[in-house]
Design a protein around this motif. Structure first.
Motif, PDB file in Angstrom:
ATOM      1  N   LEU A  97       0.853  -1.168   0.000  1.00  0.00           N
ATOM      2  CA  LEU A  97       0.000   0.000   0.000  1.00  0.00           C
ATOM      3  C   LEU A  97       0.898   1.230   0.000  1.00  0.00           C
ATOM      4  N   VAL A  98       0.791   2.028  -1.031  1.00  0.00           N
ATOM      5  CA  VAL A  98       1.621   3.226  -1.159  1.00  0.00           C
ATOM      6  C   VAL A  98       0.745   4.414  -0.759  1.00  0.00           C
ATOM      7  N   VAL A  99       0.911   4.848   0.491  1.00  0.00           N
ATOM      8  CA  VAL A  99       0.049   5.866   1.071  1.00  0.00           C
ATOM      9  C   VAL A  99       0.575   7.253   0.718  1.00  0.00           C
ATOM     10  N   GLN A 100      -0.301   8.079   0.185  1.00  0.00           N
ATOM     11  CA  GLN A 100       0.029   9.465  -0.145  1.00  0.00           C
ATOM     12  C   GLN A 100      -0.972  10.344   0.599  1.00  0.00           C
ATOM     13  N   ARG A 101      -0.668  10.602   1.863  1.00  0.00           N
ATOM     14  CA  ARG A 101      -1.643  11.190   2.785  1.00  0.00           C
ATOM     15  C   ARG A 101      -2.092  12.575   2.357  1.00  0.00           C
ATOM     16  N   THR A 102      -1.152  13.435   1.990  1.00  0.00           N
ATOM     17  CA  THR A 102      -1.521  14.824   1.725  1.00  0.00           C
ATOM     18  C   THR A 102      -2.266  15.008   0.409  1.00  0.00           C
ATOM     19  N   THR A 103      -2.228  13.999  -0.444  1.00  0.00           N
ATOM     20  CA  THR A 103      -2.978  14.084  -1.707  1.00  0.00           C
ATOM     21  C   THR A 103      -4.115  13.067  -1.757  1.00  0.00           C
ATOM     22  N   ASP A 104      -4.486  12.529  -0.577  1.00  0.00           N
ATOM     23  CA  ASP A 104      -5.720  11.738  -0.424  1.00  0.00           C
ATOM     24  C   ASP A 104      -5.753  10.519  -1.339  1.00  0.00           C
ATOM     25  N   PHE A 112      -5.938  -0.654  -8.965  1.00  0.00           N
ATOM     26  CA  PHE A 112      -6.801  -0.457  -7.790  1.00  0.00           C
ATOM     27  C   PHE A 112      -6.276   0.728  -6.981  1.00  0.00           C
ATOM     28  N   ILE A 113      -7.139   1.670  -6.670  1.00  0.00           N
ATOM     29  CA  ILE A 113      -6.749   2.878  -5.938  1.00  0.00           C
ATOM     30  C   ILE A 113      -7.831   3.229  -4.927  1.00  0.00           C
ATOM     31  N   LEU A 114      -7.415   3.639  -3.729  1.00  0.00           N
ATOM     32  CA  LEU A 114      -8.328   4.205  -2.753  1.00  0.00           C
ATOM     33  C   LEU A 114      -8.126   5.715  -2.746  1.00  0.00           C
ATOM     34  N   SER A 115      -9.220   6.435  -2.752  1.00  0.00           N
ATOM     35  CA  SER A 115      -9.120   7.887  -2.812  1.00  0.00           C
ATOM     36  C   SER A 115     -10.138   8.508  -1.876  1.00  0.00           C
ATOM     37  N   GLU A 116      -9.662   8.982  -0.732  1.00  0.00           N
ATOM     38  CA  GLU A 116     -10.507   9.664   0.250  1.00  0.00           C
ATOM     39  C   GLU A 116      -9.576  10.520   1.100  1.00  0.00           C
ATOM     40  N   SER A 117     -10.125  11.361   1.927  1.00  0.00           N
ATOM     41  CA  SER A 117      -9.347  12.397   2.595  1.00  0.00           C
ATOM     42  C   SER A 117      -8.426  11.863   3.693  1.00  0.00           C
ATOM     43  N   ARG A 118      -7.142  12.100   3.533  1.00  0.00           N
ATOM     44  CA  ARG A 118      -6.101  11.867   4.532  1.00  0.00           C
ATOM     45  C   ARG A 118      -6.001  10.424   5.025  1.00  0.00           C
ATOM     46  N   PRO A 119      -5.609   9.477   4.163  1.00  0.00           N
ATOM     47  CA  PRO A 119      -5.360   8.106   4.638  1.00  0.00           C
ATOM     48  C   PRO A 119      -4.208   8.120   5.640  1.00  0.00           C
ATOM     49  N   PHE A 123      -7.915   3.684   7.512  1.00  0.00           N
ATOM     50  CA  PHE A 123      -8.675   4.769   8.123  1.00  0.00           C
ATOM     51  C   PHE A 123      -8.255   6.095   7.507  1.00  0.00           C
ATOM     52  N   PHE A 124      -9.260   6.821   7.005  1.00  0.00           N
ATOM     53  CA  PHE A 124      -9.046   8.139   6.418  1.00  0.00           C
ATOM     54  C   PHE A 124      -9.512   9.182   7.429  1.00  0.00           C
ATOM     55  N   ASP A 125      -8.612  10.060   7.856  1.00  0.00           N
ATOM     56  CA  ASP A 125      -8.922  10.998   8.936  1.00  0.00           C
ATOM     57  C   ASP A 125      -9.933  12.071   8.554  1.00  0.00           C
ATOM     58  N   GLY A 126     -10.048  12.370   7.262  1.00  0.00           N
ATOM     59  CA  GLY A 126     -10.827  13.530   6.876  1.00  0.00           C
ATOM     60  C   GLY A 126     -10.030  14.804   7.118  1.00  0.00           C
ATOM     61  N   ASP A 127     -10.664  15.938   6.919  1.00  0.00           N
ATOM     62  CA  ASP A 127      -9.937  17.205   6.993  1.00  0.00           C
ATOM     63  C   ASP A 127     -10.806  18.269   7.646  1.00  0.00           C
ATOM     64  N   ALA A 128     -10.339  18.808   8.778  1.00  0.00           N
ATOM     65  CA  ALA A 128     -11.107  19.818   9.501  1.00  0.00           C
ATOM     66  C   ALA A 128     -11.239  21.098   8.691  1.00  0.00           C
ATOM     67  N   ALA A 129     -10.168  21.490   8.002  1.00  0.00           N
ATOM     68  CA  ALA A 129     -10.170  22.762   7.285  1.00  0.00           C
ATOM     69  C   ALA A 129     -11.234  22.807   6.193  1.00  0.00           C
ATOM     70  N   SER A 130     -11.404  21.690   5.500  1.00  0.00           N
ATOM     71  CA  SER A 130     -12.384  21.651   4.407  1.00  0.00           C
ATOM     72  C   SER A 130     -13.720  21.069   4.833  1.00  0.00           C
ATOM     73  N   GLY A 131     -13.789  20.604   6.096  1.00  0.00           N
ATOM     74  CA  GLY A 131     -15.015  19.995   6.579  1.00  0.00           C
ATOM     75  C   GLY A 131     -15.265  18.612   6.027  1.00  0.00           C
TER      76      GLY A 131
END
Length: 450
Positions: free
Chosen positions: A97-104, A134-141, A154-162
């Motif tokens: 799993l190649v996690v790219q957190r800041t680009t979701d 296969f790609i997972l795409s959601e806010s802040r993995p 687990f994707f944390d989501g983003d407080a700044a963007s709601g």
């Protein structure tokens, strides 16, 4: 959409990065010829790699490389969309799993070594590595946990963007078939959360949207229904400042500021209890990281560099004297050698090896769960010359008694034999290493049972 598919054009553009926990019940293994992508289906009839492969990312780069550990050769290098923030292994350790957190984004690299259950035997396969569609795409993995059959992302989501948090539970079959039918849990608010998959269930964190902190304080049980989850139960026991989770065959645990929340599973019934912090805790110390292995009786908890052996079923937590290097912080850890050892990598370049005595065998109650077996100095270089933003990184083999450490000071890859507590090989890399993960065919758990 949690999952997206790359078109051919997008792929071309991109080329420039804690269940049903069953073990295999057969020890018959057939080895297939090495698979080849050529149309004429010619095959290399060499043996399938028993030691596995490493995926290593380059610092400040979107390139990830796959190495054959048998001979140290570079098999391939892939360009992912952005610089990886983390690498992790899939449930069967076929995929990285190649996690790219800041680009979701989470992309997947097929390591090429895998095993199929052919009913009367397990069949091994070896093929060239590949970048999966296969790609997972959601806010802040952020937090990824796995069993031998499932991975919870687990994707944390983003407080700044709601943007709210989300959770996906996938299997290697989902990745292989490019499925979009795996279950997903969508939250109504963001959180720095965690989850543990248990077959049809997942235990995941819950945060009050009005909380002043991004950390949750409750845990719920969710039941998978096709592509989504239904909430089954929210435990009354609070877990303030929840961070870190792990599981073994019988229990699931979450780290709290005041102790460890322990959840036991008996068939479809889940019950919660709390192990309070001991007198060894002071000031702001708290368990913020947990490590577990299916057949290990103990979970391991970390409060900074302090290590605790947690016997959840007995409600016990004991400080482990692992004799850490003065002034060092922990940068890697985990069970190794089929659960017989536990290793700790520190920021000053030392690998501490502990024997694990917690298995159910005669005399276990008369000795500590973890006991120092050796300490290996991995470098004589001045660690103050470590490149900014870099650190030593650890990967643990699931097929033998080796662990692997990257040293960004001199761009080397070290192979450490934890049974003999020594460096047995050093490989020079042509780039500054960042993250790494081991992929391959894990040794049967039966080989390590007592």
């Amino acid at each position: 959409m949690l999952k997206t598919k790359l078109s051919l054009a997008a792929l071309l553009v991109s080329v420039s990065l804690l269940s049903a926990c069953g073990d295999s019940t057969t020890n018959i293994v057939e080895k297939d010829p090495i698979a080849d992508d050529d149309d004429d289906h010619d095959h290399d009839h060499g043996d399938i790699s028993a030691v596995g492969r490493l995926v290593i990312s380059a610092k400040d780069s979107n390139l990830v490389s796959v190495y054959e550990l048998e001979d140290g050769s570079l098999l391939d290098t892939f360009a992912v969309a952005d610089t990886p923030s983390a690498l992790a292994a899939s449930a069967s350790k076929r995929y990285a799993l190649v996690v790219q957190r800041t680009t979701d984004r989470v992309e997947f690299v097929d390591g090429g070594l895998f095993q199929e259950d052919h009913v009367d035997h397990l069949h091994d396969y070896q093929q060239a590595p590949a970048l999966s569609s296969f790609i997972l795409s959601e806010s802040r993995p952020t937090h990824i946990t796995s069993t031998d059959s499932q991975v919870a992302v687990f994707f944390d989501g983003d407080a700044a963007s709601g943007t709210p948090a989300a959770l996906a539970v996938i299997t290697d079959a989902d990745i292989t078939t490019d499925s979009n039918g795996y279950p997903v849990l969508h939250y109504s608010t963001h959180m720095h959360g965690a989850a543990q998959a248990r077959g049809e269930y997942v235990l995941s964190t819950i945060r009050d949207a009005n909380s002043a902190t991004t950390l949750p304080d409750k845990v719920g049980v969710y039941h998978a229904h096709d592509d989504h989850f239904h909430e089954e139960l929210v435990f009354d026991e609070l877990c303030p400042g929840l961070h870190g989770s792990a599981q073994n065959e019988h229990v699931i645990a979450f780290g709290c500021t005041d102790g460890v929340l322990v959840i036991a599973q008996e068939d479809e019934t889940f019950t919660a209890s709390k192990i309070a912090n001991t007198d060894d805790f002071s000031g702001t110390m708290r368990i913020g990281t947990l490590v577990g292995a299916e057949h290990a009786e103990h979970l391991v908890g970390f409060a900074g560099a302090s290590m605790f052996a947690i016997h959840a079923e007995d409600g016990e937590m004991e400080l482990v004297d692992w004799q850490g290097t003065e002034g060092a912080s922990l940068v890697g850890y985990g069970f190794a050698d089929g659960g017989e050892k536990f290793v700790l990598l520190d920021s000053l370049g030392y690998l501490t090896i502990l024997n694990y005595h917690g298995h159910e065998h005669e005399g276990a109650a008369e000795e500590p769960a973890f006991e120092i077996a050796g300490k290996v100095q991995l470098t004589e270089a001045d660690v103050s010359t470590m490149p900014e933003g870099s650190r030593f990184e650890l990967a643990i083999s699931a097929s033998d008694d080796k662990v692997y450490v990257t040293n960004p000071i001199d761009n080397t890859l070290l192979t450490v034999d934890v049974a003999d507590a020594e460096v047995v090989a050093t490989k020079q890399l042509s780039f500054v290493p960042h993250k790494l993960v081991w992929l391959g065919i894990a040794a049967p758990a039966e080989a390590h049972d007592h």
